[in-house]
Structure formats: C-alpha cells, structure tokens
Write an enzyme that holds these catalytic residues in place. Structure first.
Site, short mmCIF file in Angstrom:
data_model
loop_
_atom_site.label_atom_id
_atom_site.label_comp_id
_atom_site.label_asym_id
_atom_site.label_seq_id
_atom_site.Cartn_x
_atom_site.Cartn_y
_atom_site.Cartn_z
N GLU A 30 -7.64 5.01 -4.77
CA GLU A 30 -6.47 5.25 -3.92
C GLU A 30 -5.24 5.29 -4.77
OE1 GLU A 30 -7.43 3.42 -0.26
OE2 GLU A 30 -7.51 5.16 0.72
N GLU A 81 -7.02 -3.59 -4.06
CA GLU A 81 -8.59 -3.35 -3.70
C GLU A 81 -8.96 -1.77 -4.39
OE1 GLU A 81 -10.14 -4.74 -0.01
OE2 GLU A 81 -9.65 -2.94 0.59
N ASP A 113 0.77 -1.26 0.04
CA ASP A 113 -0.01 0.15 -0.04
C ASP A 113 0.81 1.31 0.05
OD1 ASP A 113 -1.88 -1.81 0.30
OD2 ASP A 113 -2.84 -1.05 2.01
#
Ligand code: NAG
Ligand code: NAG
Ligand code: NAG
Ligand code: NAG
Ligand code: NAG
Length: 815
Positions: free
Chosen positions: A645, A641, A562
């Site tokens: 973002e 996912e 991430d």
C-alpha cells in the site's frame, strides 16, 4: 491497512516493556514534570540555523542560540565541490530538448487549501514546540523525532546509526542520551532458536553517554525548533528561574550523521553514562582549537569526545565518578561532538564540522534519474566534509564518484543492516525509473505479455457486467477513508477494464457514471466524516477522531497514521477516472484537480515552498520507503506494515501526475517507485539471497511490521500467515510485478503459501491467487476462471473483473 488498533497497541506496549532492559523500565516510571510556561519560554524561529563561533567571544554578550549568527555553509565547504551541481536543475528550462530533464521537486501548488476543509487545531498539541514555531512551520508527523514532542517525550529518536532520547532522570542524569547497538546485541524471539524467528529487536535504554550539564535537573526543559524532513534542532535548557534564559545546549539532530554534536552556551558540560566510564584519556589534538578525549566504557566500547573551543576559553574534562565526566568550568559557544570509536582516525579527521540540516533535490531525463541528499553544515575540519553513514540501498545506487568518498568502515544500523562511512556532504544516488509502467497490466515475468483471447474477453465481460451492478454508494459512502478508498479504487479498475480492455461503451458508461457520483461525494467533502485542514501540524485529516474522541479510529487517520495508504487509494481512483474521462474528451481532471492535488500535497508535498503541508509527510527520502505511524509515542520508533500500500501511493502519484500533466509529479512518483523497489527488496521483501536482514529471519520472506528498531513478522490485525504475507501484496496492480520480482514471489509461494491458499475461503484467497500471477500467470488465470471460484474469495478492494484482466494481461491465458 491499519498501523495501530486498540488491542494490538496494548499487545505492543506489553511486549515493549517485557523486552526492554530494566534500565528503561526505570525511565518510564520516573516522575517528570515540565511546565508549559517553561517550554514556551525558549522560543525559536523555524528558520534558525545553528552555528558556532570560530573567533574569540565575549561570554557575557552572548545570550544563547537566538543571538548567534548563521554560518553559511558554502564558504566553509568551498574546498570540496559538490558531486552534483544543483544548477543542473536549470536544465529543466530547456523545453526544446528531445528528452526534457525535469526537476523532481517542483511544488504542486502553493495556494491555501480550499475552504471546503474546515480549519481545526489538532487535539494533540505538540509538546516543546513554541506557538511561533507552530505558526511558522509545517511539523512533520511521520518522521523520526515524533517521540520528542508527544507522550512523555523520553522515547528514542532513531537517527541511524545512533539513537538518542531525552533522559529525564534515569540514573540521576538529565540530558540527551546516546546509544548505538550492534547486531550482537539483538534479541530474537519468542523462541530464539527458531528459524525463522518471529522478530528481532535492539535493546533500548543503553545510555552509553549523554550530553548533559551541571545545571540540568528535573526542572530542565527541552524545546524543538526547525522541524524538517531530515532534521530537527533540540534545545535543552536548565531551569530559567534558577539560571535565567541565556543558557542552553543546542543539538541539531540530522539523520545519518557520524557525530552527535551539541553547542554549549553558558553551561558547564557534563557527560553521563549508565554503562559506566572505566577511564577518560586526553589525546593529542587533531586540529588547532579542537580538544580530544576518549572515554572507555565498561562494556568494551570507546567513545570519542571532541570539543571545538574558542580561544580564550578553558575546556578540560575529568572523570568525577564512574558515571560522570565533568568539564572544569562553564563554557560558551563550545561545540562538543560525540561518536562511538570504530575508526579513530576518521573521527579525528572529521571533528570540527557538523551537519545542521539536509535537503533533497533530484532530476530525471527520461528513465535516468538522480537524487541527492544534500547536507548543510557548520564549522570546519581536516577532511573538508562531513562524516556520514549511508544505508545499504544508498550504497548500491551511489553515483560512481561516491566511491572516492568511502572511508572503508561500517557501523551496524538498527533494522537496515550495515551502514557504510563516507566523507561527504552529499549522498548522490542514481536510479532507472519505471517510466513505462502506466495503467495497463505489466509484468516482469520473462516472455509474458497480454493475450486477451476471445474466451478471456467473454469471461471478463461477464464479470464486469455483474460487478458494475453492485451498489457503488453503499460500498464507498463509509465512515472510513481507508475502506472508502479501497472501494472507489476497486470500481475505478473495473471502469478501466471496461473502457480500455473490453472497449465496451455501455459497461463503461454505467461504471463511470456511478463512480463519478460516488467520488464526487468526497470531492465535495460531504462524506460521513468530512476532511479538515489542521492548522497545527498542517495537514488534511479525517474528522472522525474529533467526533469520537478515539485517536485510533479509521486506523488513526486523524492522528496522521496511514495517510499515504488511505489517500493513495483515492488518488489512484482519481487517476483512473481522469484517464478514462480524458480519453472520452471530458473535463473531469480539470474539475477535480484541486481536490486530488490537495490529497497528494498532504501525503507527498515535494517542496518547502508549499508552506501548507510538511515536505513528504510519508515517504522518507533517507529510508527509501514510508513510515505509517503518525502522532503516537513508540518505544521502537516509526513503523510500516504494508509495503504494497506504500508503493501503491507512489504509483498513484505517478499516474495522477501523468493525467494532470505535471511532469515533475509523474517523474517523482516513478523515482519513489525505483527507490522503494531497491529499499523494500533490501529490508522488507527478503529473497533467499538477502544478506541485509539476519539469516534466521529471512525465511519469513516479508518483514511483517518494520519498525525503526524492531522487525516483527506479524500484523496489527492478526497472525495468520495469509494476513502477514498478504498485507504486503495488496492491491495487485501493474506496478506489483515491478517491486515483487518473479523469483521472490515464487520463493514465498512455495515455502509459505502454496499449502495454505487452497484451504482459505475468504478474500485473502483471492489476494494470494492474484499475487500468484506475479510469477505464474497461468495458474492464477486458471484459479479465477475455475467453475469452483466463488465471490466470497474477493476482498472488499478486489474485483473478479480486474483479477481476470490482470492475469490475462500478463500472459495467463491458455485458451
Ligand atoms: C565583554 O562585554 C562586557 C559587557 O558588554 C564588557 O564590559 C567587557 O569589557 C567585555 N570584555 C571583553 C574582553 O571584551
Ligand atoms: C539556476 O536558477 C537559479 C534560480 O532561477 C539561479 O539563481 C541560478 O543562478 C541558475 N544557475 C545557472 C547556472 O544558470
Ligand atoms: C512567525 O515568526 C516571526 C519571526 O520569527 C514572528 O515575528 C511571528 O510572530 C511568528 N508568527 C506567529 C503567528 O507567531
Ligand atoms: C534477490 O534480491 C536481490 C536484491 O533485491 C536481487 O538482486 C536478486 O536478483 C534477487 N534474486 C531473486 C532470485 O529474485
Ligand atoms: C493467445 O492465446 C491463444 C490461445 O492459447 C494462442 O493460440 C495464441 O497464439 C496466443 N497469442 C499470443 C500472441 O500469444
């Protein structure tokens, strides 16, 4: 949002086991041991380029890959000129041009990251990568081959359209297994009759054929060299105590290639299948020096085995059992290429040449941009170029000349639809890049534009006055890079609205002073878990897991999950602060440039010249979006996912490039956005006319979690519909409407959200209604100005100030 958390990891593992065919179960249970010494013994320079000898070789003088010279690809490919001349990049020197052309891949910096970041060695040592390779390279953490150096090292590397893995004894076989699955093999569930189904996935563990050798057994080793953006070299060796160190099988794994190609050095080749060989037939040679065999398998597939054999050597294959094909003798410098036969003539034409690695280059002139994935190769073949498979988003943006390279046949990919075959050593794509989307609200809804009525200004101002009174430090001084970033970015957007929309110097001053103070804690690296510079993989990681010992803390940041989501918020906040501060005549940008650039270099270093970070850690220039999963073993490969973002980080890079005056960075961020728009609308955001994802999946509207080998309409943090759809919406920014078209947003709202949104009472409610502005700005504005609106409807990364300013800024005001 998170890529992994403890509970769901267990859930996913359970699911993987239950859905994986029994053969793979055997593989996870099989005992495997390889000594660190064994792995270390095969050393390699990261700059080694594999090659084959074209002339007669003296077997005994060759000691394996480390002694082979590097072939130069320019000579070999001389007859096929590149589609795009890399020298075009030199046009960028012409600063006097009216619209300058910029090179998209200029290094951000080449300096050692500041000593503010304490140096660490990563707690997870990469397996099979020698100390000299670690010292001398940057090891990508979010690329397709992580499974080859973490965990048991037997999970797949998804090359597209093939997947390969180190088979460590399943079915008595040791070597590199190859599988290709088709749409007809997909499993849908949990109720396969449902429409939409929740997920689909491809079987793993179907070892159609493997590269092996008579000498390989349980004491064989696999080492990795030349880790790079599109490729890695796999070196498989038999036990050195039994066979010495001069024997190896070198397989460069390169994304999108039509053959899997291996060079045998002093080994007796063997090819094994769990499916079973029905027959093996020698066919006439397509080219001098190339031997051809066809293996027919019991599942009806046929596989071509092509060997480029130096003169003076004997290479002859025969079936020794229904699972084993053996070469008659040990060979040296023999290139073997394997492919499933879809178009036999194309394989014949392309056998003999193989890809060794690839790079990407690109330029932009104004809003016109092009990027090229440029494959390096060795060997030669009849076609004069490589056999490559292009993804749907490549094909729809191909430069016109690419059509002359199309071969007219396809192969199914794992989760990105159908790949198309091309005879080419370059994939050249053109895009119109969104240069016009900057800081101000922007919409693709036809006929809509900003209308800040005096009532709107009054309401926004009222919200801003209240929201700047919040405790910035309490909300940003957290132990999480993710949540601190979201909060910093929320306050940055409030400051933006105060300065540029309300034009209120008092609110702006209050907001900016507080935000600069909160941000500086991070710029000084004195937050709760300071960032560290990791000398193993080369990257900036949170210190959290080093303290807690839990690799999943802060969504796995320390283990490279991430980074683009998390640092993306920090970079975006910095761009906004810098934009306001510069407008006020300040020097904040110069003072914070090195720190913010370091975050950009970590997630999106654009050049191998910058040796302190891997090239483009997150964004895959092949797949057209980022992968969020870092150093975690995964049966279904990399995943992501949150599409939103992801594009938020590209948007942040574009804006920071603008603020810091780095034209290459600004254009590169815009190019990433253009590619993401195309790729995400092909694979992750599915409108009714999507033909790439399965028809019984597209009604989900969003992918949920897109894996390399599975797509699952869920999240890592819960299964409520607002979570699943909403994690593909946040944060709502000016670029949201560029990626999420009004038609798509309307379809998603009408079919999945309009009945749910009114029933919600938490922050997801605000997210859904802010997203509504992407097709119906008036209804969104009405929601946020309604007397029944409550602050509980705001997520921790959201403000009423911004949601109002956005809805009004995209034409939502009715009075
Ligand atoms: C191969 O190399 C060995 C060792 O250098 C040498 O003795 C032999 O004569 C060579 N054979 C040929 C065919 O060149
Ligand atoms: C472009 O620049 C490179 C590096 O500066 C140089 O090697 C090359 O010759 C140049 N090409 C042209 C056409 O000027
Ligand atoms: C880096 O590579 C060079 C050349 O292969 C080697 O000599 C050197 O020892 C390596 N550096 C380290 C620290 O291993
Ligand atoms: C659906 O998606 C495709 C592919 O992105 C696009 O070309 C088309 O315009 C979209 N249709 C609608 C109604 O949004
Ligand atoms: C802005 O909204 C007001 C109130 O609805 C309306 O009277 C005015 O015409 C609008 N202005 C523009 C430029 O659309």
């Amino acid at each position: 949002m998170s890529s992994t958390n403890a509970k769901t990891l267990i859930f996913w593992s359970a699911m993987l086991v239950s859905l994986t065919i029994l053969l793979c179960l055997a593989s996870t249970l099989s005992a495997y041991y390889s000594s660190p010494e064994g792995l270390e013994r095969v050393s390699g320079s990261s700059h080694y380029t594999p090659s084959i000898y074209l002339g007669v070789e003296n077997e005994s003088t060759d000691t394996g890959p480390n002694s082979t010279p590097c072939a130069t690809t320019t000579e070999i490919n001389a007859e096929i000129p590149p589609l795009i001349d890399p020298n075009l990049l030199n046009k960028t020197d012409d600063a006097s041009a009216a619209v300058p052309t910029v090179n998209l891949f200029v290094p951000i910096a080449t300096t050692r990251p500041s000593s503010l970041f304490a140096r660490i060695l990563h707690p997870l040592h990469p397996l099979g990568i020698s100390d000299s390779v670690i010292s001398n390279s940057t090891i990508p953490t979010n690329n397709f081959y992580t499974n080859m150096f973490v965990g048991d090292r037997d999970q797949p590397a998804n090359l597209y359209p093939y997947m390969v893995w180190w088979n460590q004894g399943v079915g008595g076989d040791y070597g590199l297994a190859i599988s290709h699955t088709t749409k007809s093999q997909r499993a849908y569930g949990p109720n396969p009759e449902a429409n939409p189904v929740e997920y689909y996935l491809n079987p793993i563990g179907i070892r159609s054929i493997s590269f092996s050798a008579v000498e390989f057994d349980a004491s064989m080793t696999m080492s990795l060299t030349s880790p790079s953006a599109f490729s890695i070299n796999v070196i498989m060796s038999p036990s050195t105590s039994k066979y010495g160190s001069s024997r190896s099988l070198l397989i460069p794994l390169v994304q999108g290639t039509g053959f899997i190609s291996g060079n045998y050095y002093n080994l007796q080749p063997q090819f094994n299948s769990i499916v079973g060989f029905k027959s093996l037939t020698a066919r006439s040679s397509p080219r001098s020096g190339v031997r051809k065999y066809v293996a027919d398998l019991y599942d009806g597939t046929s596989w071509g085995i092509y060997a480029t054999v130096p003169s003076g050597q004997t290479f002859s294959l025969s079936l020794s059992s229904s699972s084993t094909i053996k070469a008659s003798a040990r060979v040296n410098n023999v290139l073997v290429q394997i492919a499933e036969i879809v178009n036999e003539g194309a394989l014949d034409n392309h056998a003999g040449m193989y890809a060794t690695s690839a790079t990407v280059f690109g330029i932009a002139t104004g809003s016109q941009g092009t990027y090229t994935i440029d494959y390096l190769s060795s060997g030669s073949n009849n076609a004069g170029s490589l056999l490559l498979f292009a993804l749907p988003h490549h094909v729809t943006s191909f430069y016109s000349s690419m059509s002359s390279r199309a071969l007219g046949f396809t192969m199914d990919s794992q989760t990105k639809g159908t790949m198309s075959a091309y005879s080419t050593s370059q994939l050249v794509m053109v895009e119109t890049i969104p240069t016009e989307i900057k800081f101000a609200p922007w919409t693709s809804v036809p006929g809509k534009s900003a209308n800040y009525t005096s009532r709107a200004i009054g309401l926004i101002s009222k919200a801003a006055i209240l929201e700047v009174m919040q405790d910035f430090d309490a909300q940003t001084n957290l132990d999480s890079v993710y949540f601190s970033g979201k909060a910093l970015d929320k306050f940055a957007m409030i400051c933006y609205v105060a300065h540029f929309i309300l034009k209120d110097s008092t609110i702006t001053a209050t907001c900016l002073t507080k935000l600069k103070a909160s941000f500086s804690r991070f710029a000084r690296n004195s937050q709760i878990y300071p960032l560290k510079y990791d000398n193993t993989y080369k990257g900036i990681v949170s210190g959290i897991a080093l303290s807690t010992g839990n690799s999943l803390d802060d969504f796995g940041n320390t283990y490279y999950n991430d980074h683009h989501f998390q640092y993306g918020y920090h970079i975006h906040a910095a761009a906004v602060i810098g934009y306001i501060d510069s407008d006020l005549g300040g020097t904040w940008v110069a003072n914070n440039k090195e720190y913010v650039n370091t975050l950009v270099r970590d997630v999106a270093n654009p050049s191998v010249i910058d040796i302190y970070f891997p090239f483009s850690r997150s964004f895959s220039w092949f797949h057209g979006h980022s992968w969020a999963k870092g150093l975690f073993e995964s049966g279904d490969g990399k995943d992501e996912e949150s599409s939103s973002e992801d594009y938020n980080h590209a948007y942040a890079i574009k804006l920071w490039g603008q603020v810091v005056g780095d034209a290459s960075m600004e254009a590169r961020g815009a190019m990433m956005l253009a590619i993401m728009k195309r790729a995400m609308n092909s694979y992750m955001l599915m409108n009714n006319t999507n033909t790439i994802q399965p028809p019984n999946f597209i009604r989900n509207k969003v992918s949920g979690i897109l894996f390399e080998n599975k797509v699952d309409h869920t999240t890592y943090f819960g299964t409520q519909i607002q979570f699943i759809q909403g994690i593909h919406m946040i944060p709502i920014t000016p670029v949201s409407s560029y990626i999420r078209s009004p038609g798509f947003v309307q379809q998603e709202w009408t079919s999945l959200l309009s009945s749910v949104a009114p029933t919600l009472t938490d922050g997801w409610k605000g997210i859904l209604y802010a997203n509504l502005a992407l097709y119906d700005p008036s209804s969104s504005y009405k929601f946020f100005t309604s007397s029944s609106f409550q602050n509980a409807y705001l997520d921790g990364g959201a403000s009423l100030t911004w949601y109002l300013a956005y809805a009004a800024g995209v034409g939502g005001t009715t009075s």
